[in-house]
Design an enzyme around this catalytic site. Structure first.
Site, short mmCIF file in Angstrom:
data_model
loop_
_atom_site.label_atom_id
_atom_site.label_comp_id
_atom_site.label_asym_id
_atom_site.label_seq_id
_atom_site.Cartn_x
_atom_site.Cartn_y
_atom_site.Cartn_z
N HIS A 374 0.81 -1.23 0.00
CA HIS A 374 0.00 0.00 0.00
C HIS A 374 0.83 1.26 0.00
O HIS A 374 0.28 2.35 0.23
CB HIS A 374 -0.92 0.05 1.23
CG HIS A 374 -1.99 -1.00 1.22
ND1 HIS A 374 -3.26 -0.77 0.74
CD2 HIS A 374 -1.97 -2.29 1.63
CE1 HIS A 374 -3.98 -1.86 0.87
NE2 HIS A 374 -3.22 -2.80 1.40
N LYS A 565 -8.54 13.95 4.67
CA LYS A 565 -7.69 12.75 4.64
C LYS A 565 -6.68 12.92 5.74
O LYS A 565 -6.58 13.99 6.34
CB LYS A 565 -6.98 12.60 3.29
CG LYS A 565 -6.32 13.89 2.80
CD LYS A 565 -5.71 13.74 1.41
CE LYS A 565 -6.68 13.78 0.29
NZ LYS A 565 -6.85 12.51 -0.40
N ARG A 566 -5.93 11.85 6.05
CA ARG A 566 -4.88 12.00 7.05
C ARG A 566 -3.93 13.13 6.65
O ARG A 566 -3.71 13.39 5.47
CB ARG A 566 -4.11 10.69 7.19
CG ARG A 566 -4.89 9.61 7.92
CD ARG A 566 -5.17 10.01 9.36
NE ARG A 566 -3.97 10.00 10.15
CZ ARG A 566 -3.65 9.05 11.04
NH1 ARG A 566 -4.48 8.06 11.27
NH2 ARG A 566 -2.53 9.13 11.72
N LYS A 571 0.67 14.50 1.06
CA LYS A 571 -0.69 14.76 0.59
C LYS A 571 -0.91 16.25 0.29
O LYS A 571 -1.89 16.64 -0.32
CB LYS A 571 -1.71 14.25 1.61
CG LYS A 571 -1.66 12.72 1.79
CD LYS A 571 -2.70 12.25 2.80
CE LYS A 571 -2.56 10.78 3.17
NZ LYS A 571 -3.15 9.87 2.16
N THR A 673 -8.59 6.57 -1.92
CA THR A 673 -9.93 6.02 -2.08
C THR A 673 -10.98 7.10 -1.85
O THR A 673 -12.10 6.99 -2.36
CB THR A 673 -10.17 4.84 -1.13
OG1 THR A 673 -9.62 5.16 0.16
CG2 THR A 673 -9.51 3.58 -1.65
N LYS A 677 -14.81 8.16 -3.64
CA LYS A 677 -16.08 8.41 -2.96
C LYS A 677 -16.61 9.79 -3.31
O LYS A 677 -17.82 9.98 -3.49
CB LYS A 677 -15.89 8.27 -1.44
CG LYS A 677 -15.43 6.86 -1.04
CD LYS A 677 -14.98 6.80 0.41
CE LYS A 677 -13.84 5.83 0.57
NZ LYS A 677 -13.26 5.84 1.92
O1 NBY Z 1 -3.78 2.69 1.70
C1 NBY Z 1 -3.13 3.85 2.19
C2 NBY Z 1 -2.46 4.56 1.03
O2 NBY Z 1 -1.76 5.70 1.50
C3 NBY Z 1 -3.55 4.99 0.05
O3 NBY Z 1 -2.97 5.58 -1.08
C4 NBY Z 1 -4.37 3.76 -0.38
O4 NBY Z 1 -5.48 4.16 -1.12
C5 NBY Z 1 -4.86 3.01 0.85
C6 NBY Z 1 -5.58 1.73 0.47
O5 NBY Z 1 -4.82 0.99 -0.42
N1 NBY Z 1 -2.19 3.47 3.22
C7 NBY Z 1 -2.54 3.54 4.50
O6 NBY Z 1 -3.65 3.94 4.85
N2 NBY Z 1 -1.61 3.12 5.40
C8 NBY Z 1 -1.79 3.11 6.73
O7 NBY Z 1 -2.80 3.51 7.26
C9 NBY Z 1 -0.69 2.58 7.58
C10 NBY Z 1 -0.98 2.30 8.90
C11 NBY Z 1 0.03 1.82 9.72
C12 NBY Z 1 1.30 1.63 9.21
C13 NBY Z 1 1.58 1.91 7.90
C14 NBY Z 1 0.58 2.39 7.08
N3 NBY Z 1 2.31 1.16 10.05
O8 NBY Z 1 3.41 0.77 9.60
O9 NBY Z 1 2.12 1.11 11.29
#
Ligand code: NBY
Length: 839
Positions: A374, A565-566, A571, A673, A677
């Site tokens: 991701h 978004k976050r 971003k 995503t 939406k």
């Molecule tokens: O996943 C997101 C991407 O940034 C976004 O572009 C994509 O649409 C979405 C679904 O595929 N990634 C994401 O949300 N990642 C995290 O929330 C996340 C959470 C924890 C950790 C890493 C990433 N971690 O290492 O703890």
């Protein structure tokens, strides 16, 4: 209890079929019974929360029979099942979704109305389970909905965090975090299953021994263990009889916990240790796209993965006597690398516990695992220090070394004398602090690797995972993300959903491509005015919310320009903030300037430890204060920061948007995503050629998408040439004016230090090319304003956006996973005869 503003008028969600044998009257009785017997209240005494609980139990009761029946069918038919492993599920509220999927929404609305109660008010009582950070967690939730709606046997595995993503409030412009005690008032949506308890070991060492057959084996002598209790959540399919399971694990101390300490009389220590092991599932790590190498995080990952694999094997062995058909019956999808320790754990279970030979075990492991990546950000790639890893999971470290030894032998054979390649592919990163590379483990241990949008998958192949692509090109596939139209259109935008259903029927809910049929109505005056009316209503509803929660009055007729978004530098919330300051400067220079009135709406959380992102939140709130309180400017512009952005708030925001901001630096956002939406709900997008924006633009057509900015390739080239943000500052007068006003304390009451770190990072590094894209963005925003002036043109573009979003249903994503990665098939669940339904 703070009452949320009403929507302008109640809209029927759908004319529905009755699949439950319930009518308004029997439903009403069941509701009153639950209120009385579970909440211990009658209508006089009931709080809104009691009413919510009573209704939730009523719906849950209707789900149970189908849930049990589905599981019986799966067991009887010994189906192949998809096991989705994810550290996060950002589910959003359950009640409305359950009512809709089970086909009782309208009946519930009707009987409540007779009692003078409003269904939407009750639904808003629910505290949403925020068991995820952002896109990754929400994707897992959409996928669970689509799996059930497509009748694919599936089980989601994850963690039942006692505290989900923190609640955000804004004090003096700064983000403040509060713990999310979401289980405080009970949770009607889960069923504990203590009978499926499992034990998970930690620590200790390994010992070799020779078994009776003369075979050398290893056993893991752990020094502590924790129990996992599953809590099951029903996942109903949309208007079918399938109810799948989401199984979340909660940590408990073992019964015989620390017996020695206990016997020796140190009661307090024994109890303290008990809380220590229960800490494992205490809290969700609030990072999005960065990882922190904390031991507790690795404990969480191993805990839920080990629980899940033991559970999967237990169920498999209840029908099989060996592992010959394991890979035919089970497929395991890992949501990013967070569950990738599962590859070593399955090897350990097979080799050490079930005495399967290494080669056979490895064959099975590789056949069952598939890995979704991701992220392209290198700071997000998980790496665990070998020492930490070995202390917690000594046997797994040995197994990883053995996997690595065999793997690198293979590589050496194919690429002799290529030590650089070996070093890059190795599961172990050498150096002063050796680290285990979880992405490499995931690639080696999986038969399929996928990115989440076309560009993302291409960049994985070309860059982040290029060495693995060279080795195994056949493992790589793309599966572009999608979103569920049930939650993000039907539930969140009931008026638009009703308009669609009136004009094209209800098929779009199961087959979103059908939404394309409204394209033929784009010139129909009645359809157009209904569309416009709904957008206006939705904007008015959001304006009311803003008035209530931010005490800011916004003009529903202005252009609602939204970025939610976050918060992360990539971003580029700052780019939008710089546009706002640019407009502010222009209005200060020329107060009679005619501009298109806009309401800028921001929302999103920052990781609590991410200082720069927190400063950006403070900056936006500071700009908001200055803009909103300047009468000259606030006639045209308003800036709003909505606190505590979550799924529930997102559902209110998407339908009210005119312009969706998708402005990440090209090559950084894997997919996105919310872009989907927003567009599905008729917003136009201003965006870069990044993530799924590219595919959205292709589908909706370049004329209906506001494109700007450098491409991923141009970003790469510019950085390779040597990017100097200072040049842009020197040569662009409006950009300079923005920077100088901030620098002079124009948004910080004269304080010239507050935003210094922000400006310095832009002027001296600008890793995400805010300056390089600034002018292109400003120009593009000018085109947006021009387009919005012509409301008829805008309306056409809005309709065409929704009409052409069919591809972005998570049903389509899940069909692709099923066909290309899982080889799984639907297993329809027939309704049981009504005669044996509980009364
Ligand atoms: O996943 C997101 C991407 O940034 C976004 O572009 C994509 O649409 C979405 C679904 O595929 N990634 C994401 O949300 N990642 C995290 O929330 C996340 C959470 C924890 C950790 C890493 C990433 N971690 O290492 O703890």
């Amino acid at each position: 209890y703070q009452k949320h503003p009403h929507r302008t008028s109640e809209a029927a969600v759908q004319i529905e079929d009755d699949r439950t044998g319930m009518n308004v009257e029997t439903l009403r009785r069941a509701f009153l019974d639950n209120l009385y017997y579970i909440q211990g209240k009658d209508l006089q005494l009931a709080t809104p929360y009691d009413l919510y609980m009573a209704l939730s139990y009523t719906v849950r009761d209707r789900l149970l029979q189908r849930w049990l029946h589905t599981q019986e069918v799966y067991l009887q038919q010994d189906v192949r099942s998809v096991c989705y492993l994810s550290a996060e599920y950002l589910l959003g509220r359950q009640l409305g979704n359950a009512l809709i999927n089970v086909g009782l929404y309208e009946q519930a609305r009707a009987f409540l109305k007779e009692m003078n109660l409003d269904l939407r008010d009750l639904m808003e009582q629910e505290i949403e389970p925020g068991l995820g950070n952002g896109g990754l967690g929400r994707l897992a939730a959409c996928f669970m909905d689509s799996l059930a709606s497509l009748e694919i046997p599936a089980i989601g595995y994850g963690i039942r965090y006692e505290f989900g993503i923190f609640a955000q409030s804004i004090r003096d412009g700064w983000q403040v975090e509060q713990p999310d005690r979401w289980l405080r008032y009970g949770n009607p949506w889960e069923i504990p299953r203590p009978e499926y308890l499992v034990e998970v070991k930690f620590g200790g060492h390994t010992e070799g021994y020779i078994d009776p057959a003369g075979q050398y084996r290893v056993s893991w002598v752990n020094d502590r263990s924790v129990l996992g209790t599953p809590y099951d959540y029903p996942v109903p399919g949309y208007r079918n009889d399938t109810v799948n399971t989401l199984r979340l694990w909660s940590a408990r101390a073992t019964e015989d916990f620390n017996f020695q300490v206990f016997d020796s009389g140190d009661f307090a220590r024994a109890v303290a240790d008990k809380t220590y092991s229960e800490n494992i599932t205490k809290v969700l790590y609030p990072n999005d796209n960065t990882y922190q190498g904390r031991e507790l995080r690795l404990e969480q990952q191993y805990f839920f993965v080990s629980c899940s694999l033991q559970d999967i094997i237990r169920r498999y062995l209840s029908y099989h006597s060996d592992f010959e058909s394991f890979a035919d019956k089970v497929t395991l999808q890992i949501n990013d690398t967070h569950p990738s320790i599962g590859i070593a754990e399955l090897m350990r279970l097979l080799v050490d516990e079930y005495l399967v030979g290494w080669d056979k075990a490895w064959q099975i492991t590789r056949r069952v695992f598939a890995y979704t990546n991701h992220t392209l950000l290198s700071e997000a790639l998980e790496r665990w220090p070998v020492a930490l890893f070995g202390n917690l999971l000594p046997r797994h470290l040995e197994i990883i070394y053995e996997i690595n030894r065999r793997f690198l032998d293979e590589v050496r054979e194919r690429f002799p004398e290529d030590e650089g390649r070996i070093a890059r592919l190795s599961l172990i990163q050498e150096g002063s602090q050796k680290q285990v590379r979880m992405a490499n483990l995931a690639c080696v241990g999986s038969h399929a690797i996928n990115g989440v949008a076309q560009l993302h998958t291409e960049l994985l192949k070309k860059d982040v995972l290029a060495d693995f692509y060279a080795l195994w090109p056949e493992k790589f596939t793309n599966v572009t993300n999608g979103v569920t139209p049930r939650r993000f259109l039907l539930l969140s935008n009931p008026k638009l959903a009703l308009l669609l259903s009136e004009r094209i029927g209800q098929d779009w809910l199961k087959d979103l491509d059908q939404i394309g049929r409204i394209e033929s109505l784009v010139a129909d005056p009645a359809f157009r005015s209904a569309w416009q009316q709904i957008k206006d209503d939705n904007k008015r509803d959001l304006a009311e919310y803003i008035l209530q929660f931010n005490q800011i009055e916004v003009d529903p007729d202005s252009l609602f320009d939204i970025q939610v978004k976050r918060f992360h530098e990539y971003k580029r919330q700052l780019l939008l903030a710089f546009f706002i300051v640019t407009l502010y400067n222009r209005l200060k220079r020329q107060p009679d300037l005619e501009i298109v009135p806009r309401t800028f709406i921001f929302g999103g959380k920052s990781a609590p430890g991410y200082a720069m992102a927190k400063l950006i939140i403070k900056f936006i709130n500071s700009v908001a204060r200055v803009v909103n309180s300047d009468p000259q400017v606030s006639r045209h512009l308003k800036v709003v920061f909505l606190a505590n952005y979550n799924v529930s708030l997102a559902q209110r925001i998407y339908p009210a948007c005119d312009l969706s901001e998708q402005i990440s630096t090209a090559g950084k956002e894997a997919s996105g995503t919310s872009n989907m939406k927003f567009a599905l709900n008729g917003a136009l997008t201003i965006g870069t050629l990044d993530g799924a924006n590219i595919e959205i633009r292709e589908k909706v057509g370049p004329d209906n998408f506001f494109l700007f900015g450098l491409t991923a390739q141009q970003v790469y080239d510019l950085k390779a040439r040597g990017y100097n943000p200072r040049d842009y500052y020197d040569s662009n007068a409006e950009l300079r004016e923005v920077v100088d006003r901030i620098s002079a304390g124009g948004f910080s009451g004269g304080d010239t230090n507050l935003f210094r770190p922000l400006l310095d990072s832009l002027l001296y590094r600008d890793d995400y090319l805010v300056f390089a894209d600034y002018q292109a963005y400003i120009d593009c925003q000018e085109q947006v304003s021009q387009a919005f002036r012509d409301r008829e043109r805008w309306l056409t573009m809005s309709i065409l956006n929704s009409a052409r979003m069919g591809y972005f249903s998570s049903d389509r994503s899940i069909r692709e996973y099923s066909r290309n990665i899982w080889q799984s098939e639907p297993v329809p669940v027939e309704p049981e005869s009504p005669a044996i339904r509980p009364a």
